[in-house]
Design an enzyme around this catalytic site. Structure first.
Site, PDB file in Angstrom:
ATOM      1  N   ASP A 191      80.327  25.375   8.983  1.00  0.00           N
ATOM      2  CA  ASP A 191      80.409  25.791  10.380  1.00  0.00           C
ATOM      3  C   ASP A 191      80.654  27.293  10.405  1.00  0.00           C
ATOM      4  OD1 ASP A 191      80.890  25.807  13.285  1.00  0.00           O
ATOM      5  OD2 ASP A 191      81.237  23.658  13.061  1.00  0.00           O
ATOM      6  N   GLY A 217      79.108  30.020   7.974  1.00  0.00           N
ATOM      7  CA  GLY A 217      77.743  30.514   8.085  1.00  0.00           C
ATOM      8  C   GLY A 217      77.148  30.133   9.427  1.00  0.00           C
ATOM      9  N   ASP A 218      75.872  30.427   9.598  1.00  0.00           N
ATOM     10  CA  ASP A 218      75.156  30.180  10.850  1.00  0.00           C
ATOM     11  C   ASP A 218      74.027  29.209  10.574  1.00  0.00           C
ATOM     12  OD1 ASP A 218      73.730  30.209  13.196  1.00  0.00           O
ATOM     13  OD2 ASP A 218      73.564  32.387  13.347  1.00  0.00           O
ATOM     14  N   PHE A 219      74.112  27.988  11.108  1.00  0.00           N
ATOM     15  CA  PHE A 219      73.077  27.003  10.808  1.00  0.00           C
ATOM     16  C   PHE A 219      71.737  27.325  11.448  1.00  0.00           C
ATOM     17  CE2 PHE A 219      75.568  24.213  14.033  1.00  0.00           C
ATOM     18  CZ  PHE A 219      74.953  24.798  15.123  1.00  0.00           C
ATOM     19  N   HIS A 237      72.639  18.164  20.522  1.00  0.00           N
ATOM     20  CA  HIS A 237      72.510  18.115  21.989  1.00  0.00           C
ATOM     21  C   HIS A 237      72.956  19.412  22.652  1.00  0.00           C
ATOM     22  CE1 HIS A 237      76.753  16.057  22.062  1.00  0.00           C
ATOM     23  NE2 HIS A 237      76.886  17.359  22.205  1.00  0.00           N
TER      24      HIS A 237
END
Length: 327
Positions: A191, A217-219, A237
């Site tokens: 995350d 990190g950045d998904f 969502h």
């Protein structure tokens, strides 16, 4: 219809109950409302009227005249409850969030988030500007996750998994539950960097720190490699189709042959059938750019990411488990 129009008062009174610590004050048994008011710092007459209203919908119960105790519903508002919803109540009560829902008509008319319209920033920018609110959000979602996770574990066998990666894993409650049940499993909770310390605390408390790594990190850019099972729980969502595909494609880029993607999300039925996801979709409409997708909308999303949706499994919770593999 009259009751429906006034139903927001139930939510407001639940928030007041949490703010005053009423559920915690009744932990040892029923109390007279005057005694309860003194403990909570509330007006006795006004508190009685509030408690009477909540008891009429099953939250607290009037065990004797002007004396209140717990019900199953009110127990969930205790701060020490296993699946406490107290933080969720605090999150629901955030003034900026309430203001956005007061402007939901803007979203219905335009299709754009009322939150952005009201505050001049996105939901995620709001969190980034106030770490305390971001932490409250993570705690609230963690509480919800604990309730949903047990149902998920009954619908999908994580025992086949050797190395799990939870993408957008928040505070790590899902991984903690899975790793405790399957002692041979190793995992990564992935995350944003600011969430990592919170996840590390949950992992440490669960006693699984030797098998679980928390990574920031950045998904939307990339996800950790090395997993044979990738989980995305209550996350897709939040995002529009383009970003949801981007997240899934980043997983597909590191998914090994035979690996699986497990998405945990609401999949509401068609027609008039009631389902939590149909109102959760209005939350998405008001606050974010995402949506709650029905069964027909999920398969094309996976296909665009190079994945094949193999099955959708209902659970005893409002969420379903969607299992996908490499196309």
């Amino acid at each position: 219809m009259y009751e429906m129009l006034y139903s927001s008062l139930v939510s407001q009174l639940l928030v007041v109950a949490v703010e005053l610590g009423l559920a915690d004050a009744l932990a040892d048994g029923p109390r007279d409302v005057d005694d309860l008011a003194e403990a909570a710092g509330a007006h006795p007459g006004a508190l009685y009227r509030a408690m009477r209203a909540l008891a009429s919908v099953g939250v607290f119960t009037e065990t004797a005249p002007r004396t209140f105790g717990h019900t199953g519903l009110s127990e969930t508002l205790r701060g020490d409850a296993e699946s406490s919803m107290a933080d969720l109540a605090r999150y629901v009560a955030l003034p900026a969030r309430q203001r956005a829902f007061g402007a939901v008509g803007h979203s219905v008319r335009t299709g754009h988030p009322a939150f952005d319209h009201e505050h001049g920033m996105s939901w995620w920018e709001y969190f980034a500007a106030d770490p305390a609110i971001a932490t409250l959000f993570n705690r609230a979602m963690g509480g919800m996750a604990r309730m949903v996770n047990s149902a998920v574990l009954e619908s999908y066998d994580f025992g086949r998994c050797r190395h799990l990666v939870d993408v957008g894993g928040g505070q790590g409650h899902l991984v903690a539950m899975i790793a405790q049940r399957f002692p041979d499993l190793t995992a990564v909770v992935f995350d944003l960097a600011r969430v990592v310390p919170e996840a590390e605390a949950v992992v440490a408390e669960a006693g699984i720190g030797g098998r679980v790594r928390c990574e920031g990190g950045d998904f939307l850019e990339a996800v950790p490699a090395g997993g044979d099972t990738y989980v995305v729980s209550w996350t897709l969502h939040d995002w529009d189709d383009a970003d949801a595909v981007r997240i899934l494609a980043n997983i597909r880029a590191v998914l090994p042959p035979g690996g699986e993607v497990v998405v945990i999300d609401e999949v509401p039925p068609g027609g008039d059938a009631p389902h939590f996801g149909k109102f959760q979709d209005i939350v998405m409409l008001t606050l974010l750019k995402g949506r709650i997708r029905d069964a027909r909308e999920w398969a094309p999303l996976f296909e665009r990411a190079g994945l094949h949706l193999r099955e959708v499994r209902a659970t005893s919770s409002p969420t379903s488990v969607l299992v996908a593999e490499r196309a």
